[in-house]
Design a protein around this motif. Structure first.
Motif, short mmCIF file in Angstrom:
data_model
loop_
_atom_site.label_atom_id
_atom_site.label_comp_id
_atom_site.label_asym_id
_atom_site.label_seq_id
_atom_site.Cartn_x
_atom_site.Cartn_y
_atom_site.Cartn_z
N ALA A 1 0.84 -1.21 0.00
CA ALA A 1 0.00 0.00 0.00
C ALA A 1 0.87 1.25 0.00
N ARG A 2 1.97 1.16 0.80
CA ARG A 2 2.85 2.31 0.86
C ARG A 2 3.48 2.60 -0.50
N ARG A 3 3.84 1.53 -1.19
CA ARG A 3 4.45 1.66 -2.52
C ARG A 3 3.49 2.38 -3.47
N LYS A 4 2.22 1.96 -3.38
CA LYS A 4 1.20 2.56 -4.24
C LYS A 4 1.05 4.04 -3.95
N LYS A 5 1.07 4.33 -2.64
CA LYS A 5 0.92 5.72 -2.23
C LYS A 5 2.09 6.56 -2.76
N ALA A 6 3.28 5.97 -2.69
CA ALA A 6 4.46 6.67 -3.17
C ALA A 6 4.36 6.92 -4.67
N ASP A 7 3.87 5.90 -5.41
CA ASP A 7 3.71 6.06 -6.86
C ASP A 7 2.73 7.18 -7.18
N ALA A 8 1.64 7.19 -6.44
CA ALA A 8 0.62 8.23 -6.67
C ALA A 8 1.21 9.60 -6.38
N GLU A 9 2.02 9.65 -5.35
CA GLU A 9 2.64 10.94 -5.00
C GLU A 9 3.59 11.38 -6.10
N GLU A 10 4.35 10.41 -6.64
CA GLU A 10 5.30 10.74 -7.69
C GLU A 10 4.56 11.24 -8.92
N ARG B 1 1.62 12.65 -9.00
CA ARG B 1 1.08 13.98 -8.75
C ARG B 1 2.18 15.03 -8.86
#
Lengths: 373, 286
Positions: free
Chosen positions: A2-11, A13
C-alpha cells in the motif's frame, strides 16, 4: 504494498504539478497558434470578433493557391534563401577562420577580438537596422567621405583648366571645358549654359579664384547618391552585408568554444610531426567540429525563418517589396492595407511546415553523425 | 607553423605575413563594429542642423538637447520599466518552469516524458516569429491583446523549449542517488526540488538567464503585434518610433538609439565572460 502505491501516486502527482504549467503555456504559445492558422487559412475570416461577430466559415484552399502563384511569395522565399546562403557561405567560414586565428594565437588579446565581434548580437536589431540605414544613406559617413573626394577631384580639374588658360582668363572655350567637367549637373542648371555660366564667373573678383572654384564645386561637384538602397535589383545587398556583419561573431564564439574542447595534445603532436595549419584544420579541427558545423547550418535556416526586425527597420521590405522575407510578407498581408488573414495564416503555416522539414532533417543528420552533439 | 619551418627566413616571412593578415581581417571586422557605434554616439550630441553639414567631425557645440527631446518623444520613462518587467518576469518564469519540468523529465519516471519532452525539443527549431499572425489573432480571441500578461505568456512560451532542453540534460547529470536518499528520508518532490536540485542547477539557470535576458530585452517582432498602447511598450518599440517620418531628425534618432542601446552594452561589458559561455552552451538544435 500500500505504501508503494501511495508513493507512486505521490510521484505521479508531483510529476504533473511540475510539468503541466510549462506544457500548458507551451501549448498556448506554439501548438494553439498552429491549429488556429490551419483553421483560418481555409476560412474567409476577415477580422473582427472571431465568435459572435460577423459569420465566417470554410472557404477552401484558395489562400494556398494564391500564395503559390504570387511572385512576391517566391521573391520572399528567395530572400530567405539568400540569408541562409550568407550564413552558410559567409558567417560560418568567417567565424571558423576567426576562431582558428584566435585559437592558434595568431593574434594577441583574444578576449578583445571575441568581445568586439560579438557586440552586434548584443545591441537591439532596431539600433543595428536604423544605424546602417543611415550609414548607407546620402546623409551617412560614406556619403560624406565620397562627397569630399568628388569635390576635391572637381576642384582639381577646374584648377587645371584655369592653369591651362593662364589664370582668370574667361573665354567661351574655358566655360565649355568647365561645363564638360560639371556634366549634366552643370548644363541642366542653366537654360543657356555657356553665356550664363560665363556671366556668373565674371561676376566674381578675379583675384579670388579659390572662391570661384569652391562655389562652382558646391553647385556642380558630383554628390554620392547610393543606388543600392533604392534600386530594386541590388536592394538586398546592404541587408545581406549587415546580416553577415551581425552574426559572424556568434559563430566565432560557437566554434572557438568547441575548438577549445579538442585535446590540445593531438594538435601539438601533429605539429611536431610537421603538419601544416591547413592540414591541422582539415584533418583534426574540421572533423572534430563537423557536428557543430551541421548544427550551425541548421540554426542558420531556422534563424532566417525567424528574422524579422532587421529588415523591418532597414527597408520595411521595400523598395517595391523586393527585400521582403517570408515573415514580413506575412506581416504585410495581415497589417498593410486591407487585411487578408486567410492568406497570412497560410503563409504562417508554410513557414511552420518548412520548420518541420528542418526538424526531420536534423533527426536524419543526427542518425548519420550519431548521438547528440 | 612547425618549428622547423619557422627558422628559415622564408618561413619567418610567411609567419609574419600570416600574422599581418590575421590582424588585418580581425581589425577590419572590429572597426566595422566599433566605428559605427562610436559615430552614432558622437553624432547624438550634434544638432540635426550641424549633422547635416558635418557627419564626420567632432561636435562643435555638444548638446544634450537631443537626449531630453528623444526621452520625451519616445516616452522612454514609460518604456524602461516595461522592458525591465518583461525581461525580469519572463526570464524568472522561464527558469522556474524549465527547472521544474526538467527535474520531472530527468528524475521522475513517467511514460509521458518521451512524448512531452520530445515535443519541447521540436519547439527549439519552431520559432514563434513564424506564428506572428496566428498569435496576434489568438490573443485577440482570448481577450488579452494589449496586456502585459500576453507579452509575458508569449515570451515564456518562446523561451521554454531551449530552456527545458538545457535544464533536463543538466539535471540528468545530477546523481540520482541524491534524490533517492532524500526520498528515503521522507522528503517530498517539491522539497527535494528546492533543497537539492535548485542549488545544484545554478550554472544551467545562469546560462538560461543570460540567453533570455539579451533576447527578451531586444525582442521586437512579437511585442510589436501584441501591444499597441504606449503604457505597455518596450524599448525596442520606442526606438522604432524614430524610424519612418522621424528618421531624418538625426539628432533625436541617434539620441534615442543610444538610450536604447546603452543598458545592454553595459550588461555585456559586465557579464561578457558568462554571456560568451552561455551562447556557446545554448546554441542547441532539436
Amino acid at each position: 504494498m500500500a505504501r508503494r502505491k501511495k508513493a507512486d501516486a505521490e510521484e505521479r502527482r508531483a510529476y504533473w504539478t511540475m510539468v503541466l504549467p510549462a506544457f500548458v503555456i507551451y501549448l498556448l504559445v506554439m501548438a494553439f497558434p498552429i491549429i488556429l492558422s490551419v483553421v483560418l487559412s481555409v476560412s474567409d475570416y476577415s477580422g473582427g470578433k472571431m465568435f459572435g461577430g460577423e459569420a465566417w466559415g470554410f472557404a477552401g484552399f484558395g489562400a494556398y493557391r494564391r500564395i503559390f502563384i504570387d511572385p512576391y511569395f517566391w521573391n520572399a522565399l528567395k530572400n530567405n534563401g539568400y540569408i541562409v546562403l550568407v550564413s552558410v557561405f559567409g558567417q560560418l567560414p568567417l567565424g571558423l577562420i576567426f576562431a582558428y586565428l584566435i585559437y592558434r594565437r595568431s593574434v594577441r588579446w583574444p578576449d578583445f577580438w571575441q568581445g568586439v565581434l560579438y557586440v552586434p548580437n548584443i545591441i537591439s536589431v532596431i539600433v543595428v537596422g536604423l544605424l546602417w540605414q543611415t550609414i548607407f544613406s546620402p546623409n551617412g559617413p560614406i556619403a560624406e567621405v565620397m562627397n569630399r573626394l568628388y569635390r576635391a577631384d572637381f576642384i582639381a580639374k577646374l584648377q587645371g583648366i584655369f592653369d591651362a588658360a593662364g589664370g582668370f582668363q574667361i573665354s567661351d572655350d574655358l566655360v565649355r571645358k568647365i561645363l564638360d567637367v560639371a556634366g549634366p549637373a552643370g548644363s541642366g542648371y542653366f537654360s543657356d549654359p555657356v553665356p550664363e555660366l560665363k556671366e556668373l564667373i565674371l561676376s566674381y573678383d578675379p583675384s579670388q579664384l579659390s572662391v570661384v572654384l569652391n562655389d562652382l564645386a558646391n553647385l556642380f561637384a558630383r554628390k554620392w547618391s547610393p543606388t543600392f538602397l533604392t534600386k530594386p535589383d541590388v536592394a538586398m545587398l546592404p541587408v545581406l552585408f549587415v546580416i553577415l556583419w551581425m552574426y559572424t561573431g556568434m559563430y566565432l564564439i560557437l566554434f572557438l568554444a568547441n575548438m577549445q574542447k579538442i585535446d590540445a595534445q593531438i594538435i601539438e603532436a601533429a605539429r611536431i610531426d610537421g603538419a601544416s595549419d591547413g592540414q591541422i584544420m582539415r584533418f583534426i579541427i574540421l572533423p572534430a567540429l563537423s557536428g557543430t558545423i551541421v548544427n550551425s547550418a541548421i540554426l542558420a535556416i531556422s534563424g532566417s525563418l525567424s528574422s524579422f526586425a532587421l529588415i523591418f527597420t532597414m527597408t520595411g521590405g521595400g523598395p517595391s517589396r523586393v527585400t521582403e522575407i517570408l515573415s514580413i510578407y506575412m506581416y504585410n498581408n495581415a497589417f498593410l492595407g486591407r487585411p487578408n488573414f486567410p492568406l497570412a495564416n497560410a503563409i504562417s503555416l508554410v513557414m511552420v511546415l518548412i520548420s518541420f522539414l528542418l526538424i526531420a532533417l536534423t533527426k536524419a543528420v543526427e542518425k548519420r553523425f550519431g548521438g547528440k552533439e | 607553423m612547425s618549428e622547423e619551418i619557422k627558422t628559415t627566413p622564408l618561413g619567418r616571412l610567411a609567419a609574419a605575413l600570416g600574422r599581418f593578415f590575421a590582424y588585418a581581417a580581425m581589425g577590419i571586422f572590429s572597426l566595422m563594429t566599433i566605428y559605427p557605434i562610436f559615430w552614432l554616439v558622437m553624432n547624438s550630441f550634434k544638432t540635426t542642423r550641424e549633422f547635416q553639414v558635418s557627419q564626420l567631425g567632432w561636435p562643435k557645440e555638444p548638446t544634450l538637447k537631443n537626449y531630453a527631446q528623444a526621452w520625451e518623444m519616445g516616452e522612454f520613462g514609460k518604456l524602461f520599466p516595461n522592458s525591465i518587467i518583461y525581461t525580469a518576469g519572463a526570464t524568472a518564469g522561464i527558469i522556474l518552469l524549465a527547472l521544474l519540468a526538467g527535474f520531472a523529465f530527468a528524475k521522475l519516471k513517467s511514460r509521458a516524458t518521451r512524448p512531452m519532452y520530445g515535443s519541447f525539443v521540436i519547439g527549439i527549431l519552431l520559432t514563434t516569429n513564424t506564428l506572428l499572425i496566428p498569435l496576434f489573432l489568438e490573443m485577440n480571441l482570448l481577450g488579452i491583446y494589449n496586456t502585459r500578461f500576453a507579452v509575458l505568456l508569449v515570451y515564456i512560451g518562446s523561451g521554454l523549449p531551449t530552456a527545458i532542453y538545457l535544464c533536463t540534460e543538466y539535471i540528468k547529470s545530477i546523481p540520482s542517488a541524491l534524490v533517492e536518499s532524500a526520498r528515503i528520508d521522507g522528503a517530498g518532490f517539491l522539497r527535494i526540488f528546492w533543497k537539492i536540485i535548485l542549488p545544484m542547477a545554478v550554472p544551467v539557470a545562469t546560462t538560461v538567464a543570460i540567453l533570455n535576458i539579451t533576447s527578451i530585452w531586444n525582442e521586437f517582432a512579437l511585442i510589436n503585434i501584441l501591444v499597441s498602447k504606449t503604457e505597455l511598450k518596450s524599448l525596442p518599440l520606442g526606438m522604432f518610433k524614430f524610424s519612418g517620418s522621424l528618421s531624418t531628425d538625426y539628432g533625436k534618432q541617434f539620441a534615442a538609439l543610444t538610450i536604447g542601446m546603452t543598458p545592454m552594452l553595459v550588461f555585456y561589458v559586465v557579464f561578457r565572460k558568462q554571456i560568451t559561455k552561455g551562447v556557446a552552451a545554448g546554441a542547441v538544435k532539436g
